[in-house]
Scaffold this active site. Structure first.
Site, short mmCIF file in Angstrom:
data_model
loop_
_atom_site.label_atom_id
_atom_site.label_comp_id
_atom_site.label_asym_id
_atom_site.label_seq_id
_atom_site.Cartn_x
_atom_site.Cartn_y
_atom_site.Cartn_z
N LYS A 90 0.90 -1.07 -0.01
CA LYS A 90 -0.15 0.16 0.07
C LYS A 90 0.93 1.31 -0.10
O LYS A 90 1.93 1.50 0.33
CB LYS A 90 -0.86 0.08 1.05
CG LYS A 90 -2.19 -0.96 0.72
CD LYS A 90 -3.46 -0.83 1.66
CE LYS A 90 -4.10 -1.90 1.15
NZ LYS A 90 -5.36 -2.08 2.00
N ARG A 119 -3.76 -10.15 4.92
CA ARG A 119 -4.12 -10.11 3.42
C ARG A 119 -2.83 -9.41 2.76
O ARG A 119 -2.58 -8.52 2.52
CB ARG A 119 -5.57 -9.19 3.21
CG ARG A 119 -5.82 -9.19 1.57
CD ARG A 119 -7.14 -8.34 1.72
NE ARG A 119 -7.72 -8.45 0.35
CZ ARG A 119 -7.19 -7.67 -0.53
NH1 ARG A 119 -6.21 -6.70 -0.49
NH2 ARG A 119 -7.67 -7.54 -1.88
N1 HH2 Z 1 -7.48 -3.71 0.63
C1 HH2 Z 1 -7.63 -3.76 -0.88
C2 HH2 Z 1 -8.92 -4.44 -1.07
N2 HH2 Z 1 -9.53 -5.36 -0.56
N3 HH2 Z 1 -9.93 -6.12 1.89
C3 HH2 Z 1 -9.69 -5.90 2.99
N4 HH2 Z 1 -10.33 -6.74 3.98
N5 HH2 Z 1 -8.63 -5.07 3.55
C4 HH2 Z 1 -7.91 -4.40 2.85
O1 HH2 Z 1 -7.03 -3.86 3.27
C5 HH2 Z 1 -8.23 -4.31 1.50
C6 HH2 Z 1 -9.44 -5.22 1.03
C7 HH2 Z 1 -7.14 -3.16 -1.83
O2 HH2 Z 1 -5.76 -3.85 -2.26
P1 HH2 Z 1 -5.79 -4.71 -3.57
O3 HH2 Z 1 -6.75 -5.93 -3.65
O4 HH2 Z 1 -4.32 -5.25 -3.76
O5 HH2 Z 1 -6.05 -3.67 -4.65
P2 HH2 Z 1 -7.21 -3.23 -5.48
O6 HH2 Z 1 -8.14 -2.63 -4.75
O7 HH2 Z 1 -6.64 -2.15 -6.55
O8 HH2 Z 1 -7.62 -4.57 -6.53
#
Ligand code: HH2
Length: 284
Positions: free
Chosen positions: A228, A262
């Protein structure tokens, strides 16, 4: 009070699995999107192969997402999200691990639960119309309630809090109570402070420094620091070079009481946690 109430709830009930949280669990991220902030571009067979790879690297559970929620992102339609996620879900459900679906849409929740998904991971904490009912109608799916201020399109426009920890705690408590009022057993619920969702660098760091205060809610904590932008701000590194920082943050989150992390970089996180487990540092 917090330590005792937490020790008595060291399981996370999900559709097919009662997950033992005695050992911290690594949730591998599988984004089935063209535009996720660090790993977009995978669909269909490539996403299924990625699921298999993450499990071979030691992931305990998989989190599939069909819509990017990076700051500034725009929502996709229900049809588009389902077209991305369902084929991967069907394959992932055969891999023998709990499968979570990262979605905030009630229609998507209903569809994936009907297919057998184990967990609904909602960055909007079941606030969308019909979302609470969709999971309450299911007898035992797991749920992750995450805190977010605003929505992904605008959330990083100068977020403000008087006391970020208190406000996140009060929000999660309110959502936990809403679930209980809908008849959802608490043992199905994990809570997430929502790193990067409507928070500045300092807010995120405060949440990690004081994360243990969230254990008073009596539910397992899930933490998502992987790659992040706060880690980019601290290290000066581009998103593709944040593995070491992500592992450090995941370990810190576990030390501060998280039981599920995660992550994108599963192998490195699993190794780091093995060292900490051998040292006795990963007990809630
Ligand atoms: N962060 C993201 C998406 N979903 N869910 C939970 N429970 N906690 C988090 O911190 C979280 C989440 C964002 O990360 P990522 O999936 O890598 O990116 P994107 O939303 O661009 O697909």
């Amino acid at each position: 009070m917090c330590a005792l109430s937490f020790l008595s709830t060291m399981f996370w009930q999900t559709t097919r699995f009662r997950i033992d949280l005695d050992r911290p669990q690594v949730m591998g991220i599988v984004n089935v999107t063209p535009d996720s902030f660090s790993d977009g571009g995978r669909s269909g067979d490539a996403a299924i192969a990625h699921c298999e790879r993450l499990l071979a690297e030691g992931a305990d559970l998989l989190d599939l997402g069909g819509e990017s929620t990076r700051p500034g992102s725009q929502p996709v339609s229900v049809e588009e999200e389902l077209a991305r996620v369902l084929p991967v879900l069907d394959a992932a459900l055969k891999l023998g691990c709990p499968v979570s679906i990262d979605t905030n849409k009630a229609e998507v929740m209903r569809a994936v639960l009907a297919r057998g998904a184990d967990i609904v991971n909602d960055i909007n904490a079941l606030q969308a119309p019909g979302a609470l009912d969709a999971v309450a109608a299911h007898p035992n799916c797991g749920i992750c309630l995450m805190h977010m201020r605003g929505d992904p399109a605008t959330m990083q426009q100068r977020p403000r809090y008087d006391d970020v920890l208190r406000e996140v705690r009060e929000f999660l408590e309110e959502r936990l109570r809403a679930c209980q009022a809908s008849g959802i057993a608490s043992e199905r619920i994990a809570l997430d402070p929502g790193i990067g969702f409507g928070k500045s660098v300092e807010h995120n760091l405060d949440l990690l420094r004081r994360q243990r205060e969230l254990l008073v809610l009596g539910r397992p904590l899930l933490a998502g620091w992987s790659r992040k932008s706060t880690l980019g701000a601290i290290t000066g590194r581009d998103v593709s070079q944040r593995q070491a920082a992500s592992v450090a943050a995941a370990l810190a989150a576990v030390l501060a009481g998280a039981r599920i992390v995660r992550v994108h970089d599963v192998a490195a996180t699993v190794d780091a946690l093995k060292v900490w487990t051998a040292l006795g540092l990963t007990r809630g």
